[in-house]
Design an enzyme around this catalytic site. Structure first.
Site, short mmCIF file in Angstrom:
data_model
loop_
_atom_site.label_atom_id
_atom_site.label_comp_id
_atom_site.label_asym_id
_atom_site.label_seq_id
_atom_site.Cartn_x
_atom_site.Cartn_y
_atom_site.Cartn_z
N GLY A 1 -10.53 9.67 -4.84
CA GLY A 1 -11.92 9.04 -4.68
C GLY A 1 -12.83 10.28 -4.41
O GLY A 1 -14.10 9.92 -4.01
N GLU B 1 -3.88 5.43 1.55
CA GLU B 1 -4.84 4.79 2.62
C GLU B 1 -4.17 3.83 3.31
O GLU B 1 -4.51 3.61 4.59
CB GLU B 1 -5.92 4.01 1.59
CG GLU B 1 -6.75 5.04 0.96
CD GLU B 1 -7.47 4.48 -0.37
OE1 GLU B 1 -7.23 3.26 -0.77
OE2 GLU B 1 -7.99 5.32 -0.94
N GLY C 1 -7.71 4.65 -9.47
CA GLY C 1 -8.45 3.82 -8.59
C GLY C 1 -9.87 3.59 -9.25
O GLY C 1 -9.98 2.83 -10.05
N GLU D 1 -0.14 11.65 -5.48
CA GLU D 1 -1.58 11.34 -5.40
C GLU D 1 -1.80 12.38 -4.25
O GLU D 1 -1.65 11.94 -2.80
CB GLU D 1 -1.84 9.98 -5.12
CG GLU D 1 -1.48 8.98 -6.01
CD GLU D 1 -2.44 7.70 -5.85
OE1 GLU D 1 -3.15 7.55 -7.04
OE2 GLU D 1 -2.59 7.14 -4.88
N SER E 1 -8.68 10.87 -8.79
CA SER E 1 -9.90 11.30 -9.56
C SER E 1 -9.51 11.33 -10.89
O SER E 1 -10.23 12.18 -11.73
CB SER E 1 -10.59 12.29 -8.95
OG SER E 1 -11.18 12.16 -7.81
N ASN F 1 -5.50 0.62 -9.70
CA ASN F 1 -5.60 0.22 -8.27
C ASN F 1 -7.02 -0.29 -8.08
O ASN F 1 -7.79 0.64 -7.83
CB ASN F 1 -5.02 1.27 -7.39
CG ASN F 1 -5.28 0.86 -6.02
OD1 ASN F 1 -5.23 -0.30 -5.74
ND2 ASN F 1 -4.73 1.92 -5.14
#
Ligand code: PEP
Length: 249
Positions: free
Chosen positions: A171, A99, A231, A165, A210, A11
């Protein structure tokens, strides 16, 4: 694409311009040698999907999208429909990323409507679920995830993957322990089997948050982890392919 049991999806979020297409070409080259039960996908910003499809060539690398509007067309300024994504070359769409749930106020019914639109168009939906840190600290992780599954999943499991997730792992460089991941993935698997029967047993359940080359082997070999949603580490072919290789070991 019929959903395979193992899936690694990248992503890119709001990162990448034409200069980044070389990374996709390098991913596509390496993907040619992978076993057929492992699908690798990359989801660049919508502006790059058609060029990413060209850069990926005829090999097995799938190009996907990060979001979609649930409606087929109309007065939805700034949005794209699943038909537009398919026309650009997308074969998979991430829906319900945390998000978007947090920043755009997407609810479970919104996510379900998007997932239904994606699968109805013959693309694969990757439905994201996961708890916040406060929810985990309160002991509510499993009930929050159960509610998200109940509210967000489409009516049938054809062309479906689920990504667990934890919001606090995205992140941040922090990851749950293998035991914590195993507990959540087992609960997701039970839910999918109760909901869809054999198709639920075959639905890929990805871990995301992560994932890096340094922790991929451990994370990808936890029970009921069928791949990863990646990510930051999916932005370069070198890191992403190291994670992909960890999935075949
Ligand atoms: C994500 O946003 O889906 C994600 C997993 O991000 P990262 O790998 O950067 O934590």
């Amino acid at each position: 694409m019929d959903t395979p049991r193992k899936l690694i999806a990248g992503n890119w979020k709001m990162n990448g311009t034409a200069a980044a297409l070389a990374e996709i070409a390098a991913m596509a080259d390496a993907a040619r040698d992978l076993p057929p039960n492992l699908t690798v996908a990359v989801c660049p910003p919508a502006t790059l999907i058609d060029r990413a499809r060209v850069a990926a060539g005829e090999g097995p690398l799938i190009v996907g999208a990060q979001d979609v509007h649930a409606e087929p067309a109309g007065a939805f300024t700034g949005s794209v429909s699943v038909e537009m994504l398919a026309d650009a070359g997308a074969k998979l769409v991430i829906v319900g990323h945390s998000e978007r749930r947090a920043d755009c106020g997407e609810t479970n019914p919104d996510v379900r409507a998007k997932a239904e639109a994606v699968v109805a168009a013959g693309l694969t939906a990757v439905v994201c679920v996961g708890e916040t840190e406060a929810e985990r600290d309160a002991g509510d992780a499993l009930s929050v995830i159960a509610g998200q599954l109940d509210g967000s999943l489409p009516a049938n499991a054809t062309r479906l993957a689920v990504a667990y997730e934890p919001v606090w792992a995205i992140g941040t460089g922090r990851t749950p322990t293998a035991l914590q991941i195993a507990e959540v993935h087992a609960a997701i698997r039970s839910d999918l089997i109760a909901r869809y029967g054999d198709a639920g047993a075959a639905t890929p359940v990805l871990y995301g948050g992560s994932v890096k080359p340094s922790n991929a082997t451990e994370l990808l070999h936890v029970d009921n982890v069928d791949g990863a949603l990646v990510g930051g580490a999916s932005l370069t072919a070198a890191d992403f392919l190291a994670i992909v290789r960890a999935a075949v070991r």
